[in-house]
Design a protein around this motif. Structure first.
Motif, PDB file in Angstrom:
ATOM      1  N   ARG A  26     -11.695   8.396  33.648  1.00  0.00           N
ATOM      2  CA  ARG A  26     -12.984   7.704  33.707  1.00  0.00           C
ATOM      3  C   ARG A  26     -14.119   8.618  33.270  1.00  0.00           C
ATOM      4  N   LEU A  27     -13.963   9.927  33.502  1.00  0.00           N
ATOM      5  CA  LEU A  27     -14.989  10.873  33.067  1.00  0.00           C
ATOM      6  C   LEU A  27     -14.908  11.148  31.572  1.00  0.00           C
ATOM      7  N   PRO A  47     -15.692  16.692  27.896  1.00  0.00           N
ATOM      8  CA  PRO A  47     -14.607  15.784  27.494  1.00  0.00           C
ATOM      9  C   PRO A  47     -13.253  16.479  27.376  1.00  0.00           C
ATOM     10  N   ASP A  48     -13.257  17.730  26.894  1.00  0.00           N
ATOM     11  CA  ASP A  48     -11.998  18.470  26.808  1.00  0.00           C
ATOM     12  C   ASP A  48     -11.444  18.752  28.202  1.00  0.00           C
ATOM     13  N   ALA A  49     -12.322  19.162  29.108  1.00  0.00           N
ATOM     14  CA  ALA A  49     -11.876  19.449  30.471  1.00  0.00           C
ATOM     15  C   ALA A  49     -11.285  18.203  31.115  1.00  0.00           C
ATOM     16  N   ALA A  50     -11.933  17.052  30.926  1.00  0.00           N
ATOM     17  CA  ALA A  50     -11.426  15.805  31.515  1.00  0.00           C
ATOM     18  C   ALA A  50     -10.084  15.423  30.912  1.00  0.00           C
ATOM     19  N   ARG A  51      -9.979  15.523  29.596  1.00  0.00           N
ATOM     20  CA  ARG A  51      -8.735  15.121  28.922  1.00  0.00           C
ATOM     21  C   ARG A  51      -7.584  16.045  29.296  1.00  0.00           C
ATOM     22  N   TRP A  52      -7.827  17.362  29.240  1.00  0.00           N
ATOM     23  CA  TRP A  52      -6.777  18.310  29.592  1.00  0.00           C
ATOM     24  C   TRP A  52      -6.394  18.175  31.057  1.00  0.00           C
ATOM     25  N   ARG A  90     -20.607   6.328  30.417  1.00  0.00           N
ATOM     26  CA  ARG A  90     -19.188   6.598  30.264  1.00  0.00           C
ATOM     27  C   ARG A  90     -18.448   5.304  30.481  1.00  0.00           C
ATOM     28  N   ALA A  91     -17.313   5.169  29.854  1.00  0.00           N
ATOM     29  CA  ALA A  91     -16.559   3.921  29.968  1.00  0.00           C
ATOM     30  C   ALA A  91     -15.583   3.975  31.115  1.00  0.00           C
ATOM     31  N   ALA A  92     -15.087   2.789  31.456  1.00  0.00           N
ATOM     32  CA  ALA A  92     -14.061   2.695  32.491  1.00  0.00           C
ATOM     33  C   ALA A  92     -12.762   3.291  31.990  1.00  0.00           C
ATOM     34  N   ALA A  93     -11.965   3.778  32.932  1.00  0.00           N
ATOM     35  CA  ALA A  93     -10.703   4.417  32.571  1.00  0.00           C
ATOM     36  C   ALA A  93      -9.631   3.395  32.285  1.00  0.00           C
ATOM     37  N   ALA A 105     -25.447  -5.485  46.683  1.00  0.00           N
ATOM     38  CA  ALA A 105     -24.955  -4.116  46.613  1.00  0.00           C
ATOM     39  C   ALA A 105     -23.964  -4.009  45.465  1.00  0.00           C
ATOM     40  N   GLY A 106     -24.003  -2.896  44.765  1.00  0.00           N
ATOM     41  CA  GLY A 106     -23.077  -2.663  43.659  1.00  0.00           C
ATOM     42  C   GLY A 106     -22.591  -1.232  43.653  1.00  0.00           C
ATOM     43  N   GLY A 107     -21.378  -1.034  43.173  1.00  0.00           N
ATOM     44  CA  GLY A 107     -20.820   0.308  43.134  1.00  0.00           C
ATOM     45  C   GLY A 107     -20.290   0.663  41.765  1.00  0.00           C
ATOM     46  N   ASN A 108     -20.462   1.924  41.391  1.00  0.00           N
ATOM     47  CA  ASN A 108     -19.905   2.449  40.149  1.00  0.00           C
ATOM     48  C   ASN A 108     -19.605   3.927  40.336  1.00  0.00           C
ATOM     49  N   ASP A 109     -19.273   4.611  39.263  1.00  0.00           N
ATOM     50  CA  ASP A 109     -18.891   6.017  39.375  1.00  0.00           C
ATOM     51  C   ASP A 109     -20.054   6.922  39.756  1.00  0.00           C
ATOM     52  N   ASP A 110     -21.281   6.397  39.672  1.00  0.00           N
ATOM     53  CA  ASP A 110     -22.436   7.198  40.054  1.00  0.00           C
ATOM     54  C   ASP A 110     -22.885   6.932  41.473  1.00  0.00           C
ATOM     55  N   GLY A 111     -22.243   5.993  42.167  1.00  0.00           N
ATOM     56  CA  GLY A 111     -22.606   5.781  43.555  1.00  0.00           C
ATOM     57  C   GLY A 111     -22.686   4.328  43.950  1.00  0.00           C
TER      58      GLY A 111
END
Length: 651
Positions: free
Chosen positions: A287-288, A123-128, A316-319, A638-644
């Protein structure tokens, strides 16, 4: 004074007649940073003494003049994540002329010191990383590249906020013209080899070179090591130019696939294969960063399908995005002849809970924001975050056919009614027509407009283009190809649907603007002589609400809209009466071919609805989903999300 040969300032020295050096904060290859007291305004500041550019002679004078010119440009940057420049000048020591910068004094720790303790939490890496990308967005919009993103140029304050240092300094020291030894001059490398993009190593940096460097930094933050190991600068440069980086998850345990996708996208050799810009990267990182809440037991699905052999991944939630304050997802949805061929949003990982029903197939583990079936159902088109990783897939063989991504990334796709042609548009206006079977480009045009949606007319004779904040609608002949009509409309368009008979156009806007809403109008036809100089189309605004998706029922009698205010079903004519089906925010939607079922995607997953009773009949997956489409035979979704991208066989 300065020490001989070292170019070092001393405590108590006064720069510019007002900045008294108090204590040394740090030093590196370019010079020193001092805490100082501004004796005019009686405040603490930081003074960077750029000893790298010390010295006399014409070359030294030219270098210092260039530095001061670039520093003045950089000083115009005003952003919370960028250290503010207050003043700049030169100090004459008698033997040397040394430039200096006066900056806001920020307390904190450099990321280089943080990394000496090992990897940081994800989470720190994503935020920074998102904050750094925000700073790069501000700079790139002003025409300024950083050129030296690395841990020592990133400061983390005690409150956890990011400050990016040294904007413009590497550029200032770079020679004004390309030379054979462009990488070096005045005794240093322009940039840092461990973080240097291939094109920058060749002497031709561009804004996405900064994104590559940030990719190296993110790799280091989450794994504790650099993507390439080498004994010296030449070894690092060679690796950036010739070697493929490993996936971060292969270097450290517990790194999700979405992180691999993001970092490896940034580390692609060709700049146009990375994220299109820093803003798109910031959205992806956010988003991450935001965990999604698990589904409530009270909202238990009628039936739920699961990925084969999987346990629920960490949600994880949407951005947060410009389009929707509730779901924070950006959408593009396109419906042709009542069948959804493109539903898009930026969603996040969904928790797929096991059940007795058939497992979905997973086409790709890369984040997917758009999905579209060809009319014969044999081919599936997918678009990834920010338009990267666009591809055509063989549905039966579950394998990729063609890579579509190019340039700044694909913003939207549409299959022709006969399925032989695929239209792909980039946000900056380039439209390509491709042979669906081979993916080969057969025609190309420049619309001159921002293109966010494209559709074929039901007979395939006309392409309809629109998109972005500029209110316009264009018709193009896909055979020639050339424009046949362009007209102004009352609003920007981010979603669009054409009725099965081609006579009615429904469009919507999910941007935060006064034109947000759902609109209905008569469709213009190729025979119209209308131009952009003519009055706008007669349109009726049905609601003033962020609209993320629209779709016509194949019977042409109703159409559905989804957005921040939920899912609605409308009568086509004459009065457009509406039925609210659910208040849950909806990102994408698609009707089944028989019109009896409506599939929706949003932060609560993928659901199926009975269009007659308006009741939910199934939940295929929970968690945030970005895109949804029915197969032409109605047997799969068919559906799409951050995992594919996932495919559910319904029967």
């Amino acid at each position: 004074m300065f020490e001989t040969g070292g170019g070092m300032a001393v405590q108590g020295q006064i720069f510019g007649g007002r900045y008294r050096l108090v204590g040394l904060l740090g030093e590196g290859g370019m010079g020193q940073v001092w805490e100082a007291q501004d004796e005019t305004l009686d405040r603490p500041v930081a003074v960077k003494v750029v000893s790298l550019l010390a010295g006399g002679g014409s070359r030294g004078d030219e270098a210092r003049a260039r530095f001061l010119r670039e520093a003045r440009i950089t000083a115009k940057l005003q952003h919370p994540a960028i250290v503010t420049i207050h003043d700049l000048g030169e100090t004459d020591t008698g033997t040397d002329k040394v430039p200096f910068l006066v900056m806001e004094l920020v307390r904190g720790e450099g990321l280089d010191a943080t990394l000496r303790r090992g990897p940081v939490p994800l989470p720190d890496a994503a935020r920074w990383g998102a904050h750094i990308a925000d700073a790069l967005t501000e700079a790139h919009d002003a025409g300024i590249m950083h050129r030296d993103i690395k841990p020592s140029n990133i400061l983390i304050t005690p409150s956890g906020t990011v400050k990016v240092l040294d904007f413009g300094i590497a550029r200032a020291a770079d020679p004004p013209v390309a030379t054979a030894d462009r990488l070096t001059q005045t005794g240093f490398i322009v940039g840092t080899p461990q973080y240097m993009a291939p094109e920058q190593a060749r002497g031709f940096p561009e804004p996405r070179s900064d994104l590559y460097a940030l990719g190296c930094l993110l790799f280091e933050l989450i794994t504790g090591r650099l993507p390439f190991q080498a004994p010296d600068a030449v070894g690092h440069l060679t690796a950036h130019l010739t070697e493929e980086p490993p996936a971060p998850s292969s270097m450290a345990p517990g790194i999700p696939p979405a992180w691999d996708d993001l970092v490896l996208t940034l580390l692609r050799k060709a700049p146009d294969r990375r994220y299109p810009d820093a803003s798109a990267l910031a959205q992806a990182l956010r988003r991450l960063d935001r965990p999604a809440e698990p589904a409530s037991p009270a909202d238990a699905p009628t039936r739920t399908l699961a990925a084969p052999g999987t346990s629920p991944p960490p949600p994880r939630a949407a951005a947060p995005g410009r389009s929707n304050a509730s779901t924070g997802v950006r959408r593009r949805t396109l419906v042709i002849g009542g069948l959804a061929v493109l539903g898009a949003a930026a969603g996040a990982t969904a928790a797929l809970w096991p059940d007795k029903h058939p497992d979905p197939d997973r086409f790709t583990s890369r984040g997917t924001t758009s999905v579209a079936f060809s009319p014969d159902g044999k081919t599936l088109a997918t678009i990834g975050t920010a338009g990267v990783d666009a591809a055509l897939w063989d549905v039966a063989g579950r394998k990729a056919i063609t890579d579509l991504a190019s340039g700044s990334g694909i913003s939207t796709v549409a299959f022709s009614p006969d399925g032989k042609t695929l239209a792909t548009a980039q946000v900056y206006g380039e439209l390509q027509l491709r042979d669906t079977a081979t993916g080969v480009v057969t025609a190309q045009l420049e619309s001159g407009y921002y293109v966010q949606v494209v559709a074929f007319s039901p007979d395939g004779s006309t392409l309809i283009l629109s998109g972005g904040s500029r209110p316009w609608l264009g018709l193009w002949n896909p055979v020639t190809p050339k424009p046949t009509a362009i007209t102004d409309i009352a609003h920007g368009t981010t979603v669009l649907a054409l009725s099965p008979d081609g006579k009615t156009l429904v469009s919507g806007n999910s941007d935060e603007s006064t034109s947000a809403g759902l609109w209905v109008s008569d469709a213009i036809t190729p025979g119209d002589s209308r131009t952009s100089e003519d009055p706008p189309l007669h349109e009726r605004r049905l609601i003033q609400d962020y609209t993320n998706a629209v779709a016509f029922n194949p019977d042409g009698k109703t159409f559905a809209s989804g957005g921040q205010g939920g899912l609605r079903l409308w009568n086509t004519a004459p009065d457009h009466t509406v039925t609210a089906i659910t208040a849950d925010p909806t990102s994408a939607l698609a009707f089944s071919p028989d019109g009896k079922t409506l599939a929706t995607a949003g932060k609560d997953g993928i659901r199926l609805w009975d269009t007659a009773t308006h009741q939910a009949t199934a939940t295929l997956a929970t968690g945030a989903f970005a895109a949804v489409a029915f197969s032409p035979d109605g047997r799969a979704v068919a559906g799409g999300n951050d995992d594919g991208c996932w495919l559910w066989n319904l029967r």
